[in-house]
Scaffold this motif. Structure first.
Motif, PDB file in Angstrom:
ATOM      1  N   MET A   5      34.461  84.305  63.795  1.00 31.47           N
ATOM      2  CA  MET A   5      35.259  83.312  64.519  1.00 31.47           C
ATOM      3  C   MET A   5      36.742  83.390  64.119  1.00 31.47           C
ATOM      4  O   MET A   5      37.632  83.314  64.955  1.00 31.47           O
ATOM      5  CB  MET A   5      34.723  81.905  64.262  1.00 31.47           C
ATOM      6  CG  MET A   5      35.429  80.828  65.068  1.00 31.47           C
ATOM      7  SD  MET A   5      35.232  81.038  66.847  1.00 31.47           S
ATOM      8  CE  MET A   5      33.487  80.650  67.024  1.00 31.47           C
ATOM      9  N   ALA A   6      36.983  83.553  62.797  1.00 27.46           N
ATOM     10  CA  ALA A   6      38.364  83.662  62.326  1.00 27.46           C
ATOM     11  C   ALA A   6      39.034  84.904  62.893  1.00 27.46           C
ATOM     12  O   ALA A   6      40.218  84.870  63.260  1.00 27.46           O
ATOM     13  CB  ALA A   6      38.392  83.690  60.805  1.00 27.46           C
ATOM     14  N   GLU A   7      38.290  86.013  62.977  1.00 28.36           N
ATOM     15  CA  GLU A   7      38.855  87.236  63.526  1.00 28.36           C
ATOM     16  C   GLU A   7      39.186  87.075  65.006  1.00 28.36           C
ATOM     17  O   GLU A   7      40.206  87.568  65.483  1.00 28.36           O
ATOM     18  CB  GLU A   7      37.892  88.403  63.309  1.00 28.36           C
ATOM     19  CG  GLU A   7      37.769  88.840  61.861  1.00 28.36           C
ATOM     20  CD  GLU A   7      37.012  90.152  61.713  1.00 28.36           C
ATOM     21  OE1 GLU A   7      36.684  90.771  62.760  1.00 28.36           O
ATOM     22  OE2 GLU A   7      36.748  90.565  60.569  1.00 28.36           O
ATOM     23  N   ARG A   8      38.336  86.358  65.719  1.00 26.00           N
ATOM     24  CA  ARG A   8      38.597  86.157  67.140  1.00 26.00           C
ATOM     25  C   ARG A   8      39.841  85.303  67.344  1.00 26.00           C
ATOM     26  O   ARG A   8      40.655  85.569  68.235  1.00 26.00           O
ATOM     27  CB  ARG A   8      37.388  85.509  67.802  1.00 26.00           C
ATOM     28  CG  ARG A   8      37.563  85.274  69.297  1.00 26.00           C
ATOM     29  CD  ARG A   8      36.264  84.881  69.960  1.00 26.00           C
ATOM     30  NE  ARG A   8      35.299  85.983  69.902  1.00 26.00           N
ATOM     31  CZ  ARG A   8      34.087  85.918  70.452  1.00 26.00           C
ATOM     32  NH1 ARG A   8      33.683  84.815  71.074  1.00 26.00           N
ATOM     33  NH2 ARG A   8      33.271  86.949  70.363  1.00 26.00           N
ATOM     34  N   ARG A   9      39.989  84.267  66.493  1.00 26.87           N
ATOM     35  CA  ARG A   9      41.189  83.429  66.602  1.00 26.87           C
ATOM     36  C   ARG A   9      42.447  84.227  66.279  1.00 26.87           C
ATOM     37  O   ARG A   9      43.465  84.122  66.970  1.00 26.87           O
ATOM     38  CB  ARG A   9      41.074  82.228  65.668  1.00 26.87           C
ATOM     39  CG  ARG A   9      40.130  81.141  66.161  1.00 26.87           C
ATOM     40  CD  ARG A   9      40.407  79.834  65.432  1.00 26.87           C
ATOM     41  NE  ARG A   9      40.166  79.961  63.996  1.00 26.87           N
ATOM     42  CZ  ARG A   9      39.010  79.692  63.409  1.00 26.87           C
ATOM     43  NH1 ARG A   9      37.983  79.274  64.143  1.00 26.87           N
ATOM     44  NH2 ARG A   9      38.874  79.823  62.101  1.00 26.87           N
TER      45      ARG A   9
END
Length: 478
Positions: free
Chosen positions: A1-5
């Motif tokens: 999720m952090a990478e997508r953000r």
């Protein structure tokens, strides 16, 4: 999720910064890289909308179709409706449009990387490699067929090559590629590449649908020529005969096979090496895209006459492949901080390239390599074009002569927005009374009065009254 953000943030930064760079240069550069950006688009479009303009040989012999001038004429017509009838207004509109097309192409690059297997994070870095790199930025605002067709090429491939693409998606993607050919004939390589990839995947039905759609667009190409030139596929026949059969394009200069690779390495040394290395890493995972890109590069490298602008449609494909390669590299790294650092580093390298675009020279772009290697690639002949605008605003102008440069390297009537004769440097002498104003070197005013100056050039009003009509005036570009 952090990478997508983080990927979303980096993509937004790349698009916003890329748009800002492109719009800045669209509004601060009045120069010319090559005459085609005026006489294959702006000038015929100006003639369509306003009824006058210089005519290049391609639009006498019919070596170009009317799709690109028609697109630009639509923009000029829109500008006219909005009251943008001064060159500063309608040229700003056209250049701004092409600048934003380049920004949209960066987003399409992200999508192409995604469908080719890259994560959102890596695809964002791939988009940045196109959005922010100095060479794409340099060409972005110019009204050239390469720039007009690059968005349909990239988005068309992103849709048509997507694994499991629906029939509707495939039809839209193939249609975009067909439109790209209508805007630039050489993009037919991508159409053949799409069919080759689908056949290699044994997607027989999809290949059949793509062939049907592309055949329809080929028919549209032929019909446009029939309606405008009077013969089916006239522009393609004349163009291919001129370039491939007669080989006359070589008269504009020839370059060796490795020219494009050498010049990209010279214009963007660090970034080109980074993109090349990452693209090679991504090749095994995106073989179809890699094959299509390689075919385009190879065919253009085999042609004797080369200009760096010819590669513009391939640059976002290389960036998308680099995004796939970066994704492969990120999989080796452990933990979010390491992957984030590597990705931000790639985006930072692209941003550094874009920030240094203003220092590009003609040698670095492979243009005038021996005649003017150290000259800035920006605003070349910009002083002439700004004085053309100034001349068009003079109420008493009844003719103009440009004494300082060949007419092909001026902005023509697209900048000189006045329906009176515009003479080349070897036109009638000053005492002929065929024109009332000249653009000349400052200090060469003679008996005339300086109306405006720009750098070393001056717009001069000659001591004549009304101009003598010129029944032999030719609208043909010399």
């Amino acid at each position: 999720m952090a990478e997508r953000r983080l990927g979303g943030v980096l993509l937004a930064v790349a698009l916003v910064a890329g748009a800002a760079f492109r719009l800045y240069w669209a509004l601060h550069d009045d120069g010319i890289y090559w005459p085609d950006e005026v006489y294959q688009s702006l000038e015929p479009a100006h003639r369509l909308v306003y009824g006058y303009g210089l005519v290049a040989w391609e639009f006498i012999d019919g070596a170009r179709n009317w799709a690109l001038p028609g697109l630009v004429a639509g923009l000029l017509g829109l500008g006219r409706l909005l009251g943008l009838t001064d060159p500063a207004g309608y040229l700003g509109l056209v250049k701004g449009f092409f600048a934003l097309v380049g920004t949209a192409t960066a987003w399409a690059t992200w999508r192409l990387a995604r469908v080719s297997g890259a994560s959102s994070l890596a695809a964002s870095a791939g988009a940045a490699l196109f959005a922010l790199a100095s060479v794409p930025l340099y060409f972005a605002p110019r009204a050239m067929s390469e720039n007009a067709s690059v968005l349909p090429v990239v988005l068309g491939l992103a849709l048509a090559l997507a694994p499991g693409a629906s029939r509707r998606t495939l039809v839209v993607g193939a249609s975009l590629l067909g439109l790209a050919v209508l805007l630039r004939l050489q993009n037919g390589v991508f159409c053949l590449g799409l069919l080759g990839v689908l056949l290699a995947r044994r997607q027989w039905r999809e290949a059949g649908w793509a062939l049907a759609v592309l055949s329809g667009w080929a028919l549209a190409f032929g019909l446009l020529d029939k309606l405008t030139w009077g013969r089916w596929f006239h522009s393609a026949i004349v163009y291919l005969d001129f370039n491939l059969v007669q080989g006359k394009a070589a008269s504009f200069g020839t370059k060796p096979f490795e020219f494009y690779f050498r010049i990209l390495g010279r214009a963007m040394p660090g970034l080109s090496m980074l993109v090349g290395a990452l693209a090679l890493v991504g090749l095994p995972r995106a073989r179809g895209l890699a094959a299509v890109t390689a075919a385009f590069l190879l065919l253009h490298s085999l042609q004797p006459h080369k200009e760096l602008r010819f590669l513009v449609p391939a640059l976002p494909l290389l960036a998308a492949l680099a995004g796939v390669g970066l994704d492969s590299a990120l999989r080796v790294l452990r933990g979010f901080p390491a992957r984030a650092t590597a990705t931000v580093g790639v985006v930072a390298a692209a941003l550094l390239s874009g920030a240094s675009a203003g220092a590009l020279t003609f040698r670095e772009l492979g243009q005038y390599e021996h005649a003017r290697p150290k000259d800035s690639a920006w605003d070349d002949q910009g002083a002439v074009n700004r004085l053309l605008e100034a001349a068009g605003r003079q109420d008493d102008v009844c003719g103009l002569k440009v004494e300082t440069v060949h007419q092909a390297w001026t902005g023509g009537y697209s900048y000189f927005h006045r329906n009176v004769p515009l003479y080349p440097h070897n036109g009638p002498p000053r005492n002929s009374r065929r024109y009332s104003h000249v653009i000349t070197l400052a200090g060469n005013e003679g008996a005339g009065a300086t109306v405006a100056r720009d750098g070393p050039l001056a717009l001069v009003k000659l001591p004549v009254g009304a101009c003598v009509p010129d029944p032999g005036y030719s609208w043909r570009l010399p």
